[in-house]
Design an enzyme around this catalytic site. Structure first.
Site, PDB file in Angstrom:
ATOM      1  N   GLY A  70       3.751   9.290  -5.506  1.00  0.00           N
ATOM      2  CA  GLY A  70       2.396   9.735  -5.263  1.00  0.00           C
ATOM      3  C   GLY A  70       2.398  10.669  -4.075  1.00  0.00           C
ATOM      4  O   GLY A  70       3.148  10.473  -3.134  1.00  0.00           O
ATOM      5  N   GLY A 110      -0.211  13.416  -1.722  1.00  0.00           N
ATOM      6  CA  GLY A 110      -1.482  14.068  -1.469  1.00  0.00           C
ATOM      7  C   GLY A 110      -1.406  14.848  -0.186  1.00  0.00           C
ATOM      8  O   GLY A 110      -0.356  14.881   0.458  1.00  0.00           O
ATOM      9  N   GLY A 111      -2.492  15.483   0.160  1.00  0.00           N
ATOM     10  CA  GLY A 111      -2.494  16.295   1.366  1.00  0.00           C
ATOM     11  C   GLY A 111      -2.267  15.460   2.612  1.00  0.00           C
ATOM     12  O   GLY A 111      -1.879  15.972   3.649  1.00  0.00           O
ATOM     13  N   GLY A 161      -0.391  12.456   2.803  1.00  0.00           N
ATOM     14  CA  GLY A 161       0.754  11.570   2.876  1.00  0.00           C
ATOM     15  C   GLY A 161       1.422  11.444   1.527  1.00  0.00           C
ATOM     16  O   GLY A 161       1.034  12.067   0.549  1.00  0.00           O
ATOM     17  N   THR A 162       2.450  10.637   1.514  1.00  0.00           N
ATOM     18  CA  THR A 162       3.260  10.518   0.319  1.00  0.00           C
ATOM     19  C   THR A 162       3.588   9.052   0.101  1.00  0.00           C
ATOM     20  O   THR A 162       3.794   8.312   1.051  1.00  0.00           O
ATOM     21  CB  THR A 162       4.569  11.310   0.515  1.00  0.00           C
ATOM     22  OG1 THR A 162       4.239  12.604   1.018  1.00  0.00           O
ATOM     23  CG2 THR A 162       5.305  11.471  -0.790  1.00  0.00           C
ATOM     24  N   VAL A 163       3.642   8.664  -1.169  1.00  0.00           N
ATOM     25  CA  VAL A 163       4.060   7.305  -1.496  1.00  0.00           C
ATOM     26  C   VAL A 163       5.418   7.392  -2.176  1.00  0.00           C
ATOM     27  O   VAL A 163       5.615   8.162  -3.114  1.00  0.00           O
ATOM     28  CB  VAL A 163       3.043   6.613  -2.419  1.00  0.00           C
ATOM     29  CG1 VAL A 163       3.513   5.209  -2.747  1.00  0.00           C
ATOM     30  CG2 VAL A 163       1.685   6.567  -1.763  1.00  0.00           C
ATOM     31  N   LYS A 216       4.219   3.730   1.783  1.00  0.00           N
ATOM     32  CA  LYS A 216       3.199   4.725   2.066  1.00  0.00           C
ATOM     33  C   LYS A 216       3.526   5.375   3.398  1.00  0.00           C
ATOM     34  O   LYS A 216       3.585   4.705   4.430  1.00  0.00           O
ATOM     35  CB  LYS A 216       1.851   4.017   2.158  1.00  0.00           C
ATOM     36  CG  LYS A 216       0.723   4.847   1.678  1.00  0.00           C
ATOM     37  CD  LYS A 216      -0.449   3.983   1.276  1.00  0.00           C
ATOM     38  CE  LYS A 216      -1.331   3.664   2.446  1.00  0.00           C
ATOM     39  NZ  LYS A 216      -2.614   3.088   2.022  1.00  0.00           N
ATOM     40  N   ASP A 260     -12.831   1.657  -1.018  1.00  0.00           N
ATOM     41  CA  ASP A 260     -12.510   2.716  -1.987  1.00  0.00           C
ATOM     42  C   ASP A 260     -12.201   2.088  -3.345  1.00  0.00           C
ATOM     43  O   ASP A 260     -11.119   2.283  -3.892  1.00  0.00           O
ATOM     44  CB  ASP A 260     -11.340   3.545  -1.471  1.00  0.00           C
ATOM     45  CG  ASP A 260     -11.214   4.860  -2.235  1.00  0.00           C
ATOM     46  OD1 ASP A 260     -12.174   5.236  -2.938  1.00  0.00           O
ATOM     47  OD2 ASP A 260     -10.150   5.500  -2.131  1.00  0.00           O
TER      48      ASP A 260
END
Ligand SMILES: *[C@@H]1O[C@H](CO)[C@@H](O)[C@H](O)[C@H]1NC(C)=O
Ligand SMILES: *[C@@H]1O[C@H](CO)[C@@H](O)[C@H](O)[C@H]1NC(C)=O
Ligand SMILES: *[C@@H]1O[C@H](CO)[C@@H](O)[C@H](O)[C@H]1NC(C)=O
Ligand SMILES: *[C@@H]1O[C@H](CO)[C@@H](O)[C@H](O)[C@H]1NC(C)=O
Ligand SMILES: *[C@@H]1O[C@H](CO)[C@@H](O)[C@H](O)[C@H]1NC(C)=O
Ligand SMILES: *[C@@H]1O[C@H](CO)[C@@H](O)[C@H](O)[C@H]1NC(C)=O
Ligand SMILES: *[C@@H]1O[C@H](CO)[C@@H](O)[C@H](O)[C@H]1NC(C)=O
Ligand SMILES: *[C@@H]1O[C@H](CO)[C@@H](O)[C@H](O)[C@H]1NC(C)=O
Ligand SMILES: *[C@H]1O[C@H](CO)[C@@H](O)[C@H](O)[C@H]1NC(C)=O
Length: 726
Positions: free
Chosen positions: A375, A377-378, A380-382, A396, A493
């Protein structure tokens, strides 16, 4: 008064000795190599058989309690340079003084130096014939009125003409000497220095002349008015002398021809260089070597030493860096509340929570290898990681978090780590010794509920019953979060992309790492903006106060997705249908729910159940938080409604229904059926998504990134989304 000229070499004596010297003898290792502060390297030496030739013999004498080396006719040796083939000695100053008692001028001191027939030559590069005095004309001659003669004039009519540091004819003058000089005598022009009696009242009665090292001389006006120049060095001044192996007129070429015996460059890594001042040659270590070329094996490889030095300094540098790194790590660790966490973990035993080191996570992710990304995103990264070579985890790794949030990390980790529910993704550990803490979760292999409802594989025909079960499990998970602690842990969320599915398609609520204990002070509300467009509690939008009812609202949207199979936000749809919840609410008002329902729901499920779900969703979506049911009520209601389903599965999975009555959903037969009939990959090894699936998974996991009150990055995204949709 007689003019004194001292000898440096032994000239004739040397030639006599040389005739007897059969070969160059290697000096004994017992030879003294130090006299006072001065090192005496071979070819020089102290004592018999310690120097290459008698002219290089040094005598070490104690003067005023200090050992001092002397050479020749008692010239003090300051130092010896093998590389430059020079020695520095103290030369004697010649003086020319007015004697008031006789009324005449008298020469004093030592008026010359004789180094003829020796290995020595006065360095033309370093020395200058230096004269101090008023109305003084001094000569320097290489021999008795034959050959070279030079000199300079120094005058001083007024004291103001004299300048410190300047030696250009005012009280002081200098002249250069030619190469190859091995003898000089200094003389003063008596006719020029007339009538000292006239100036003696204002000036010193003496003039001086000496061949000396130019760099060691700095004219001072005091030299004219006092005897300071003579006194400073006790009648002496430093002088540089070039030396060489000058046996007759031997050059390198000649010397090498007689290699056996007389060739002085004994070191194998040395080379012969013709002397630049006078005949003969000198030895020099070859390029890359350093040491004494006059000794066998005297030249040592500098490169090896250089490399050793490099290696040493490099490893030193590494150690330094490592220490620094460790310090930084420790700073981060305590900054993030790691110490507190450690203490708590010690006192509350049985917590299955690990504080990982950075190195462990680097190892687990193959140094954050690209292929491990599941995963991105702007923010961070998983990564998928394998801890201790067997346990699969999702790691994460986030971008920056705000300064304020850093401190609470350890404590929050501790609370989150204690949450242990089968419908919540387990937080396995964290890493605090990095700038932004990393979270380590259990690895959930089977995608998200979002994917199941909206993804490419909808053709798999997941039954409504299954979706409902998953929703039920998610509700149980959220209920657990809300009731676990006081104040409640709010997810913040809730969305289908945050409901992960394990190998048995059981729901696992994810991203609670981003959730937090409900804030207790007003100040915290301001920066707290979180959530995902389409799921956001409208009340929260106004009050900026996140409550457990905000999660309930978001869960209502999930129910709608399950019912309708539509995404919460359709930006390309008609205006009225863009927002699923408002579309649904207006459809409910117009009693036109059927138009919204997914085809597999319509007519297939008990209408009572569908109505019940729609009603529940409506309550969840109430604009006013207090009117919404609690998560527990939602979970219970879904449990009740599930039993109304007239789907054939219900009969088959009677046990499951009973299980649900007990408030726990079962994960037997039923789910396995789904998995096998749908052909979903079951093994972890098959968890290699294609690029599209990966990105969808990613979109779900991006939600994992820190938002909530730990950062404000969502704010901008949210604002643009608010303008469009609310
Ligand atoms: C110096 O060398 C000569 C000749 O090789 C030898 O006779 C003499 O003993 C040596 N002197 C010392 C002090 O070793
Ligand atoms: C020679 O001696 C002077 C003064 O004692 C010192 O500054 C200089 O470095 C020495 N040079 C060498 C080559 O030892
Ligand atoms: C200089 O001359 C004197 C006598 O005229 C003589 O004794 C001395 O050896 C000479 N010196 C040199 C270096 O020629
Ligand atoms: C010479 O001495 C003067 C003062 O005495 C000083 O200012 C100057 O820097 C000196 N020059 C050198 C080359 O040492
Ligand atoms: C110079 O100094 C030396 C040593 O101190 C001394 O013997 C000599 O007389 C002095 N010369 C003059 C002219 O002062
Ligand atoms: C070189 O050696 C020969 C004898 O082998 C000798 O006659 C000659 O003088 C030597 N030359 C030098 C410069 O040492
Ligand atoms: C100097 O040269 C002579 C011959 O000219 C030779 O016999 C003697 O060995 C040489 N001495 C040295 C130290 O090179
Ligand atoms: C000896 O070699 C070094 C470099 O290897 C050089 O700097 C130096 O000038 C050389 N000395 C002579 C006398 O040629
Ligand atoms: C120096 O000049 C004075 C007159 O000012 C004179 O009496 C004296 O003889 C002169 N001395 C010498 C050495 O020429």
């Amino acid at each position: 008064m007689e003019v004194r000229i001292l000898q440096l070499g032994f000239g004739v004596l040397f030639l006599l000795v040389a005739q007897h010297a059969p070969a160059i003898a290697i000096p004994s290792s017992e030879c003294q190599r130090q006299c006072g502060n001065v090192e005496i390297p071979y070819p020089f030496g102290i004592g018999e058989n310690c120097s290459l030739e008698t002219d290089f013999a040094v005598s070490c004498e104690v003067e005023d309690g200090i050992s001092k080396p002397f050479i020749g006719d008692h010239f003090e040796l300051l130092n010896i340079s093998l590389a430059e083939s020079t020695i520095r000695v103290l030369n004697f100053i010649a003086s020319f003084c007015y004697n008031p008692s006789t009324g005449s001028m008298e020469i004093g001191g030592v008026a010359g130096l004789d180094a003829s027939d020796s290995p020595y030559r006065f360095s033309d590069v370093h020395n200058k014939f230096t004269v101090i005095g008023c109305n003084t004309l001094a000569y320097i001659s290489s021999s008795n009125n034959t050959g070279y003669q030079s000199g300079c004039v120094s005058t001083c009519s007024r004291m103001s003409d004299l300048t410190d540091g300047s030696c250009s004819g005012m009280g002081c003058c200098q002249t250069e000497i030619p190469k190859g000089m091995d003898y000089y005598s200094a003389d003063f022009e008596r006719g020029f220095n007339t009538n000292m009696s006239r100036i003696i009242s204002r000036f010193s009665r003496c003039s001086y002349a000496v061949l000396m090292e130019a760099a060691a001389f700095n004219f001072s006006t005091a030299y004219i008015t006092t005897t300071k120049f003579n006194d400073t060095g006790a009648g002496r001044a430093p002088m540089v002398i070039d030396w060489a192996i000058r046996n007759g007129t031997a050059s390198c070429e000649v010397a090498k021809r007689n290699e056996t015996g007389t060739y002085a460059c004994l070191s194998s890594n040395s080379e012969c260089v013709d002397s630049v001042n006078g005949p003969g040659y000198v030895c020099n270590c070859s390029h890359g070597y350093q040491g004494n070329p006059y000794l066998p094996d005297g030249c040592k490889g500098v490169i090896v030493a250089f490399f050793i030095l490099i290696i040493f300094s490099f490893s030193g540098y590494l150690i330094f860096q490592k220490k620094k790194l460790n310090k930084v790590k420790q700073e981060y660790f305590s900054q993030h509340g790691g110490l507190l966490l450690f203490e708590k973990m010690k006192s509350e035993r049985g917590i299955s929570f690990t504080v990982f080191t950075e190195a462990e996570l680097i190892h687990a992710t193959d140094n954050y290898d690209k292929s491990r990304i599941i995963g991105k995103g702007g923010n961070g990264t998983v990564y998928k990681g394998i801890i201790k070579d067997k346990m699969h985890v999702a790691i994460k790794r986030c971008a920056l978090i705000g300064e304020r949030q850093k401190k609470e990390f350890g404590q929050e980790m501790l609370i989150l780590s204690q949450i242990n529910h089968k419908n919540i993704v387990k937080l396995v550990g964290c890493c605090l010794e990095v700038e932004v803490p990393m979270l380590v979760y259990e690895f959930i292999p089977n995608d998200t509920l979002y994917e199941l409802i909206h993804g490419k594989n909808r053709a798999l025909q997941i039954s409504f019953t299954t979706l409902l079960r998953i929703a039920h499990e998610a509700a149980e998970g959220l209920n657990f979060l809300h009731s676990y602690a006081s104040p409640p842990i709010i997810h913040g969320d809730v969305k289908t992309a945050n409901i992960l599915l394990d190998e048995n398609y059981m729901a696992k609520v994810a991203d609670f790492g981003a959730s937090i204990l409900a804030p207790s002070d007003e100040g915290q509300y301001v920066t707290m903006v979180q959530g995902t467009c389409g799921y956001l509690d409208p009340e929260y939008m106004q009050t900026c106060q996140l409550t457990d009812k905000s999660d309930v609202y978001s869960f209502g949207v999930i129910l709608l997705e399950v019912l309708t199979g539509q995404v919460p936000l359709k930006l390309d749809g008609p205006e009225t249908q863009r927002n699923l919840s408002s579309h649904f609410l207006s459809a409910m008002k117009e009693n036109n729910l059927d138009a919204l329902l997914a085809s597999e729901v319509k007519g297939q499920e008990s209408s009572e159940m569908i109505r019940g779900l729609a009603e529940l969703a409506k309550q969840c979506l109430d604009m006013c938080g207090v009117n919404r049911p609690t998560m527990k009520e939602v979970a219970d209601e879904i449990g009740r409604l599930r039993k109304l389903s007239f789907h054939p599965w219900v009969q088959v999975t009677d046990t499951e229904s009973e299980g649900l009555l007990d408030g726990a959903s079962s994960t037997t037969g039923f789910e396995i059926d789904v998995a096998t009939t749908t052909g979903y990959p079951m093994q972890e090894g098959q968890f290699d998504f294609g690029p599209t699936k990966l990105s969808e998974w990613a979109s779900g996991l991006v939600g994992w990134m820190f938002k909530s009150r730990w950062s404000v990055w969502v704010l901008s995204q949210l604002q643009s989304c608010l303008c469009k949709d609310f």
